[in-house]
Design a protein around this motif. Sequence first.
Motif: not given
Length: 206
Positions: A146-153
């Motif tokens: 979840d954290d990685f996806r939030s960072w990528m956007v």
Amino acid sequence: MSFPFPTRQRLPPSSTDDQNQQERDGPVATKSGHGGVVLDKDGKPCRTCTSSAEWKAMMGTFGGGNKTKATASTSTSTSTTTSTLTNDTTPDDCPADVEQLGRSTWTLLHTMAAQYPPKAPPTTQSVMKQFISTFSQLYPCWVCADDFRSWMVQPGNEPKVGGRDELGNWMCLAHNVVNVKLGKKEFDCSLWKQRWKDGWDDGRCD
């Protein structure tokens, strides 16, 4: 990627942690339950989101710095392995904790970047984008994913897949986000190719 992933809060160690177990390589975002144990979405302890030290503390495997023996047997067609645990050692044949998972994942991702084409054709770029997207949804530590996806956007953080140098530098940036959050020294991204592709100039890898 702990990918650990690129964003993980540093959690206060439990009373059973030693100093060597306070530096995490894998990502953890929240803690709940016992000490730093992270709960899964079903409310049960998430093993791949938790360090082995915290997991052992929860399970009562060891405590107070005292060595406690336990056995872990793995039967295969050729052998049975019995290991002795201490408060700072986990056998290699145990399920991965968040730290081991993070280290292994970063090794895979950096190596993929190192072997990526110098100039990737559109089809390869599409496949890599799809891989990163799928990876960010299926990574075993759900809070990390979840954290990685939030960072990528976030603006400027989208995967850079035009070629080897671009992807390698992007991967290094993502890894450094983890390092900063852990209070660790950032890696010099100008050296990523020596670290993950060609080997160090001093010849230590030859």
